[in-house]
Design a protein around this motif. Structure first.
Motif, PDB file in Angstrom:
ATOM      1  N   ARG A  94       0.778  -1.318  -0.023  1.00 30.74           N
ATOM      2  CA  ARG A  94       0.044  -0.023  -0.204  1.00 30.74           C
ATOM      3  C   ARG A  94       0.919   1.343  -0.021  1.00 30.74           C
ATOM      4  O   ARG A  94       0.613   2.097  -0.698  1.00 30.74           O
ATOM      5  CB  ARG A  94      -0.922  -0.117   1.270  1.00 30.74           C
ATOM      6  CG  ARG A  94      -2.136   1.111   1.141  1.00 30.74           C
ATOM      7  CD  ARG A  94      -3.131   0.976   2.283  1.00 30.74           C
ATOM      8  NE  ARG A  94      -2.647   1.066   3.563  1.00 30.74           N
ATOM      9  CZ  ARG A  94      -3.378   0.742   4.519  1.00 30.74           C
ATOM     10  NH1 ARG A  94      -4.492   0.196   4.372  1.00 30.74           N
ATOM     11  NH2 ARG A  94      -2.843   0.666   5.694  1.00 30.74           N
ATOM     12  N   LYS A 196      -2.458   6.825   1.850  1.00 34.21           N
ATOM     13  CA  LYS A 196      -2.645   7.167   3.127  1.00 34.21           C
ATOM     14  C   LYS A 196      -1.601   8.234   3.329  1.00 34.21           C
ATOM     15  O   LYS A 196      -0.300   8.300   3.837  1.00 34.21           O
ATOM     16  CB  LYS A 196      -1.797   5.926   4.150  1.00 34.21           C
ATOM     17  CG  LYS A 196      -2.860   5.290   5.150  1.00 34.21           C
ATOM     18  CD  LYS A 196      -2.456   4.354   5.886  1.00 34.21           C
ATOM     19  CE  LYS A 196      -2.273   4.408   7.262  1.00 34.21           C
ATOM     20  NZ  LYS A 196      -3.746   4.738   8.101  1.00 34.21           N
ATOM     21  N   TYR A 201      -5.268  13.520   6.658  1.00 37.05           N
ATOM     22  CA  TYR A 201      -5.812  13.394   7.977  1.00 37.05           C
ATOM     23  C   TYR A 201      -5.930  15.093   8.317  1.00 37.05           C
ATOM     24  O   TYR A 201      -6.692  15.189   9.249  1.00 37.05           O
ATOM     25  CB  TYR A 201      -4.443  12.699   8.700  1.00 37.05           C
ATOM     26  CG  TYR A 201      -4.675  11.206   8.154  1.00 37.05           C
ATOM     27  CD1 TYR A 201      -5.373  10.293   9.036  1.00 37.05           C
ATOM     28  CD2 TYR A 201      -4.270  10.926   7.020  1.00 37.05           C
ATOM     29  CE1 TYR A 201      -5.715   8.972   8.574  1.00 37.05           C
ATOM     30  CE2 TYR A 201      -4.465   9.782   6.551  1.00 37.05           C
ATOM     31  CZ  TYR A 201      -5.041   8.629   7.326  1.00 37.05           C
ATOM     32  OH  TYR A 201      -5.109   7.344   6.747  1.00 37.05           O
ATOM     33  N   GLU A 232     -16.589   6.257   5.496  1.00 32.58           N
ATOM     34  CA  GLU A 232     -15.613   5.654   6.451  1.00 32.58           C
ATOM     35  C   GLU A 232     -15.964   6.169   7.840  1.00 32.58           C
ATOM     36  O   GLU A 232     -16.666   7.243   7.895  1.00 32.58           O
ATOM     37  CB  GLU A 232     -14.283   6.315   6.152  1.00 32.58           C
ATOM     38  CG  GLU A 232     -13.813   5.592   4.959  1.00 32.58           C
ATOM     39  CD  GLU A 232     -12.156   5.503   4.575  1.00 32.58           C
ATOM     40  OE1 GLU A 232     -11.531   4.741   5.448  1.00 32.58           O
ATOM     41  OE2 GLU A 232     -11.614   6.295   3.916  1.00 32.58           O
ATOM     42  N   ILE A 259      -6.519  -2.745   5.497  1.00 32.40           N
ATOM     43  CA  ILE A 259      -6.252  -4.513   5.528  1.00 32.40           C
ATOM     44  C   ILE A 259      -7.149  -4.779   6.422  1.00 32.40           C
ATOM     45  O   ILE A 259      -7.530  -5.974   6.494  1.00 32.40           O
ATOM     46  CB  ILE A 259      -4.566  -4.253   6.019  1.00 32.40           C
ATOM     47  CG1 ILE A 259      -3.836  -3.654   4.697  1.00 32.40           C
ATOM     48  CG2 ILE A 259      -4.342  -5.729   6.128  1.00 32.40           C
ATOM     49  CD1 ILE A 259      -2.432  -3.283   5.288  1.00 32.40           C
ATOM     50  N   THR A 260      -7.352  -4.287   7.570  1.00 30.04           N
ATOM     51  CA  THR A 260      -8.475  -4.816   8.578  1.00 30.04           C
ATOM     52  C   THR A 260      -9.992  -4.967   7.790  1.00 30.04           C
ATOM     53  O   THR A 260     -10.475  -6.103   7.965  1.00 30.04           O
ATOM     54  CB  THR A 260      -8.663  -3.899  10.001  1.00 30.04           C
ATOM     55  OG1 THR A 260      -7.506  -3.317  10.079  1.00 30.04           O
ATOM     56  CG2 THR A 260      -9.078  -4.813  10.901  1.00 30.04           C
ATOM     57  N   THR A 302      -6.155  -0.786  11.764  1.00 27.07           N
ATOM     58  CA  THR A 302      -5.143  -1.427  12.588  1.00 27.07           C
ATOM     59  C   THR A 302      -5.032  -0.645  14.026  1.00 27.07           C
ATOM     60  O   THR A 302      -4.891  -1.601  14.864  1.00 27.07           O
ATOM     61  CB  THR A 302      -3.881  -1.096  11.669  1.00 27.07           C
ATOM     62  OG1 THR A 302      -3.783  -1.775  10.355  1.00 27.07           O
ATOM     63  CG2 THR A 302      -2.562  -1.517  12.573  1.00 27.07           C
TER      64      THR A 302
END
Ligand code: PLP
Ligand code: COI
Length: 360
Positions: A94, A196, A201, A232, A259-260, A302
């Motif tokens: 990623r 990411k 953020y 999200e 990934i989770t 995560t």
């Protein structure tokens, strides 16, 4: 590739934290970090060195135009005493996917993998043994060339930090309240929501602050085009259980491919639960909570693993899940099952049938 080792003398290393649960998430770091520079078109030799401030030129591209990406992964002390990494190959891939999008050089997968494992070996005494705790791994990369023109940097730093952590949210695995509104969006169609990068953020802080003002811990993000579909929650992917079917937003380019999330979809399906990768409209979510058909909401990520939700406030409308039933304010059965499976695999108490764990 061989790394340089400039280790802190044993006598000067930080004491191991006894009660990691008391430390706010990501506030305590281990003794060392991994650092590697990209200069003149190639990655130089990486080094494991004392955790220390990095020399960054004030004109660095990252400080002005945000050319930066990070990852988040975890290492667990397993039941068999070994140290297990959860799907680290996915984090590595990623990061490189993000590098392609942000016009940064990829960090060869084998170099990332070795950097993470070697750093953990050096600082392994900081891997928490307490229940609910782990070693959080934070790789990141940024453009460090000084220059104020808007263009990709010609030089980069790749770095890995480690933090012993407990629960991401101080409340731990407890039902939380979330807030939603259509006045903010965290990402735009065809933008950077699927990687990411730090800017995503920064863009999310307004929503987070608004959620807090409403007494909620997380902001539930609606899509940036119609301001209608749920994408999200906080820094997590989100699932809704409606009429026994689990719904989560598809990988549409605006959400992070968690990934989770990916693991949760597999585990839920394996447990016989139908999963649909379909975005629900916020009005449908509100109405379905109110008529009792939407019985569970949870975030996946995560840092927080699985985060149960018991209440949603959409603007002025307050919706309590399972209101007036024995499940009100409780963790739903599907949320609990998923949490037990994921935590179990990570701790080595549930068989890792999928080969998601690799030992350091
Ligand atoms: N969505 C966002 C915006 C995130 O920051 C994260 C955290 O990494 C996730 C989802 C969950 O992704 P993962 O499960 O890979 O940690
Ligand atoms: C994670 O879940 O690993 C995250 O990156 C979320 C957050 C700490 C930004």
């Amino acid at each position: 590739m061989e790394f340089k080792y400039e280790l802190v003398p044993e006598a000067e290393r930080n004491p191991v934290i006894q009660d990691v649960l008391k430390v706010p998430f990501g506030k305590v770091f281990t003794d060392h970090m991994f650092v590697m520079h990209y200069r003149n078109g190639a990655w130089e030799q990486g080094a494991i060195t004392k955790l220390a401030p990095l020399p960054v030129h004030p004109g660095s591209i990252v400080l002005h135009y945000g050319q930066e990406l990070f990852e988040g992964a975890k290492c667990f002390k397993m039941k068999n005493g070994k140290f297990g990494l959860f799907r680290i190959d996915q984090n590595i891939a990623r990061l490189n996917n993000g590098c392609r999008k942000l016009k940064m050089p990829e960090v060869p997968a084998e170099v990332q993998d070795k950097a993470i494992r070697e750093l953990i070996k050096v600082d392994q005494r900081h891997i928490p043994t307490q229940d609910g705790c782990s070693l959080y791994i934070r790789p990141f990369i940024f453009g460090d060339e000084a220059g104020l023109g808007v263009r990709p940097s010609s030089s980069y730093t790749y770095c890995v930090l480690l933090c012993p952590v407990g629960a991401y949210y101080p409340e731990g695995f407890k039902p939380t309240k979330i807030y939603s509104d259509d006045i903010y969006a965290r990402s735009a169609d065809r933008g950077t929501g699927d990687v990411k990068c730090g800017g995503n953020y920064a863009a999310s802080l307004g929503g987070g602050a608004l959620a807090h003002q409403h007494g909620c811990s997380q902001f539930l993000w609606l899509d940036g085009q119609h301001h209608k579909y749920v994408e999200e929650v906080g820094a997590m992917n989100v699932f809704f259980v409606k009429n026994g079917i689990a719904y989560t937003c598809p990988l549409n380019g605006t959400i992070l491919p968690g990934i989770t999330r990916k693991s949760a979809i597999e585990l839920l399906k394996d447990s016989g639960i139908e999963v649909r990768e379909e975005a629900l409209a916020i009005d449908d979510v509100v109405a379905s909570i109110q008529n009792g058909t939407l019985t569970e909401i949870f975030g996946t990520g995560t840092a927080a693993s699985v985060c149960p939700v018991s209440e949603l406030k959409f603007k002025e409308t307050n919706c309590v899940l399972n209101k007036g039933t024995p499940l009100e304010g409780k963790i739903g059965p599907i949320t609990q099952k998923l949490y037990d499976l994921i935590i179990g695999i990570q701790r080595g108490t549930v068989e890792d049938k999928k080969g998601w764990i690799s030992y350091v």
